[in-house]
Enzyme design. Sequence first.
Site, PDB file in Angstrom:
ATOM      1  N   GLU A   1      10.492  -4.551   4.609  1.00 45.03           N
ATOM      2  CA  GLU A   1      10.591  -5.969   4.234  1.00 45.03           C
ATOM      3  C   GLU A   1      10.299  -6.147   2.737  1.00 45.03           C
ATOM      4  OE1 GLU A   1       8.888  -4.759   6.762  1.00 45.03           O
ATOM      5  OE2 GLU A   1       9.205  -5.965   8.582  1.00 45.03           O
ATOM      6  N   HIS A  57      -5.560 -33.507  17.427  1.00 37.66           N
ATOM      7  CA  HIS A  57      -4.497 -34.396  17.907  1.00 37.66           C
ATOM      8  C   HIS A  57      -3.334 -33.592  18.469  1.00 37.66           C
ATOM      9  CE1 HIS A  57      -6.432 -38.047  16.475  1.00 37.66           C
ATOM     10  NE2 HIS A  57      -6.909 -37.253  15.532  1.00 37.66           N
ATOM     11  N   GLY A  88      -4.838  -1.909   5.020  1.00 38.98           N
ATOM     12  CA  GLY A  88      -4.043  -3.042   4.519  1.00 38.98           C
ATOM     13  C   GLY A  88      -4.723  -4.378   4.783  1.00 38.98           C
ATOM     14  N   ARG A  89      -5.266  -4.554   5.982  1.00 43.59           N
ATOM     15  CA  ARG A  89      -5.863  -5.841   6.344  1.00 43.59           C
ATOM     16  C   ARG A  89      -7.263  -6.023   5.755  1.00 43.59           C
ATOM     17  NH1 ARG A  89      -4.823  -2.484  10.438  1.00 43.59           N
ATOM     18  NH2 ARG A  89      -6.476  -1.686  11.780  1.00 43.59           N
ATOM     19  N   GLU A 123      -4.924  -6.792  14.682  1.00 42.63           N
ATOM     20  CA  GLU A 123      -4.395  -5.470  14.323  1.00 42.63           C
ATOM     21  C   GLU A 123      -5.516  -4.425  14.418  1.00 42.63           C
ATOM     22  OE1 GLU A 123      -2.631  -4.327  10.329  1.00 42.63           O
ATOM     23  OE2 GLU A 123      -0.761  -4.717  11.377  1.00 42.63           O
ATOM     24  N   LYS A 171       0.839  -1.203   0.000  1.00 42.99           N
ATOM     25  CA  LYS A 171       0.000   0.000   0.000  1.00 42.99           C
ATOM     26  C   LYS A 171       0.875   1.253   0.000  1.00 42.99           C
ATOM     27  CE  LYS A 171      -3.405   2.346   2.864  1.00 42.99           C
ATOM     28  NZ  LYS A 171      -4.373   2.270   3.954  1.00 42.99           N
ATOM     29  N   LYS A 202       9.276  -0.934  14.384  1.00 41.23           N
ATOM     30  CA  LYS A 202       9.907  -0.567  13.101  1.00 41.23           C
ATOM     31  C   LYS A 202      11.012   0.453  13.340  1.00 41.23           C
ATOM     32  CE  LYS A 202       5.721  -0.865  10.227  1.00 41.23           C
ATOM     33  NZ  LYS A 202       4.801  -0.105   9.379  1.00 41.23           N
TER      34      LYS A 202
HETATM   35  O1  F6P Z   1       3.061  -2.648   9.702  1.00 43.26           O
HETATM   36  C1  F6P Z   1       1.745  -3.024   9.597  1.00 43.26           C
HETATM   37  C2  F6P Z   1       1.243  -2.785   8.227  1.00 43.26           C
HETATM   38  O2  F6P Z   1       1.110  -1.425   7.999  1.00 43.26           O
HETATM   39  C3  F6P Z   1      -0.064  -3.504   7.959  1.00 43.26           C
HETATM   40  O3  F6P Z   1      -1.156  -2.828   8.444  1.00 43.26           O
HETATM   41  C4  F6P Z   1      -0.015  -3.649   6.486  1.00 43.26           C
HETATM   42  O4  F6P Z   1      -0.937  -4.596   6.020  1.00 43.26           O
HETATM   43  C5  F6P Z   1       1.425  -4.067   6.295  1.00 43.26           C
HETATM   44  O5  F6P Z   1       2.141  -3.310   7.244  1.00 43.26           O
HETATM   45  C6  F6P Z   1       1.987  -3.877   4.923  1.00 43.26           C
HETATM   46  O6  F6P Z   1       1.947  -2.538   4.531  1.00 43.26           O
HETATM   47  P1  F6P Z   1       2.165  -2.127   3.023  1.00 43.26           P
HETATM   48  O7  F6P Z   1       1.070  -2.735   2.220  1.00 43.26           O
HETATM   49  O8  F6P Z   1       2.111  -0.622   3.021  1.00 43.26           O
HETATM   50  O9  F6P Z   1       3.505  -2.629   2.578  1.00 43.26           O
END
Ligand code: F6P
Length: 550
Positions: free
Chosen positions: A217, A390, A273-274, A359, A211, A514
Amino acid sequence: MNADGRSRLDQLPEWNALAAHRQELGDAQLRELFAQDPERAERFTVQVGDLHLDYSKHLVTDETLRLLRELAQATGVTQLRDAMFRGEKINTTEDRSVLHVALRAPHSAVIESDGKDVIPEVHAVLTKMGPFVDRIHSGEWRGHTGERIKNIVNIGIGGSDLGPAMAFEALRAYTHRELQFRFVSNVDGADLHEALRGLDPAETLFVIASKTFTTIETITNATSARRWLLRGLEAGQEAVAKHFVALSTNAEKVAEFGINTDNMFEFWDWVGGRYSFDSAIGLSLMIAIGQEHFREMLAGFHLVDEHFRCAPPEENAPMLLGLLGIWYGQFFDAQAHAVLPYSHYLSKFTAYLQQLDMESNGKSVDREGNPVGWQTGPVVWGTPGTNGQHAYYQLLHQGTKMIPADLIGFANPVADLSPKLAGHHDLLMANLFAQGQALAFGKTAEEVAAEGVAPELVPHKTFPGNRPTTTILAAELSPSVLGQLIALYEHKVFVQGAVWNIDSFDQWGVELGKVLAKRVEPALTEGAEVPGLDASTARLVATYRSLRGR
Ligand code: F6P
């Protein structure tokens, strides 16, 4: 008193009425509740679209449900819901509308954010995604060297990974099996390493899902993927255009990374995002299942959106599920909620729901910034049955904790199983029904003793029961049913956040880690001094460096 003049949740008469009702209920047993009312199963079942929800195995009476609905009314759940659908900025800490419902609304709908109808843009992006997907399928879209695309690697994290990865697994039976899909999220290089193993760069398309397009990452993985591609093809930057597409709200950063913005599929800051895998973030999924099935999934979401928006509270499934969670969290001190799908294809479903729920509702201050004086979001966990049976179901049946659970199952196995394998299905579902039964009704000491069990073993073989479950059944796990299920949980989470008076749409709690990671990294790589580093972390960093031979 809240800033808007409303009473705090725990000062509401409706809250106190529930507390008093809980006392009266004492240790009422599900066995008794069922014995008193032969109609209970029928009365405490609701049908929403293709979803059949049985909530009769909950520790509630008609009075409990009435009081919970009164609480919802007193806390303005329906008003907040309507404000969301109107595009009001109910995500107050980020000053944003919350309009994932617009992502699956039909063309004819009008939903505004900042005075602008967002529906035309939503459909414009879907219209751009569809033909792109068709070009991949037909082989018209080729890689830099003219090869057909055979591998899709989705790079994203959190909502930009969990949704598409979960839905890909859920709908595997609908996927184009000739294409290979990999989902990379972890910044641990092992993730990308394993995902790229055996892939030919000439046949590989990277879908960079972010987003913000600033998530460390994702950008780290995307940068390494680009290096792998260009090395593999022995090509320059010009090869990126045919092998990288971006899903983002941030055109500037996408261009900075070197992806042509013609190959960017846009979404908007009013999509959390979620809550995003039915936006452009679902591109990898659309490549997997095709645009028709993707649209069927959107229709499933929309069906439940309409149910949530229009159904009266007593029949409103997300409302019911949300209120039941509040009942257990606050009045039974339940800390966790298990989601137990009896479907191998839902293997990532609970992980997806963890982000959606935890979240969203893992908050401890209310909308006005005051510490809450009540329980908020539960720990959501679970894995597909029967594997869990199990492993950890022992604790569900005989442990000291109350963990309400959702049991999710389907009447029919997916289409492409052989008849022999499809024959497993009744056994799978018999396990689901048996677990709901055992959790609710248990086995008394008298029943155990009557079987001739030695007296010293009777306590060990007794099951207390009274462990609440919701059973969710549907005919089959189709794209539409998946959409319905996800929307059901999205709105359940909404209802709970509304009652708790928390902002379910921000996620400030992920920020501190972060910032600290950025500060600590130079200490790991260069041994740099980190001002103010605590003694424990400083020592761990030193140990790490020495173990790495630095
Ligand atoms: O750090 C949490 C978050 O902002 C989530 O809410 C989001 O889904 C994820 O990181 C990834 O964010 P992006 O789509 O901006 O890379």
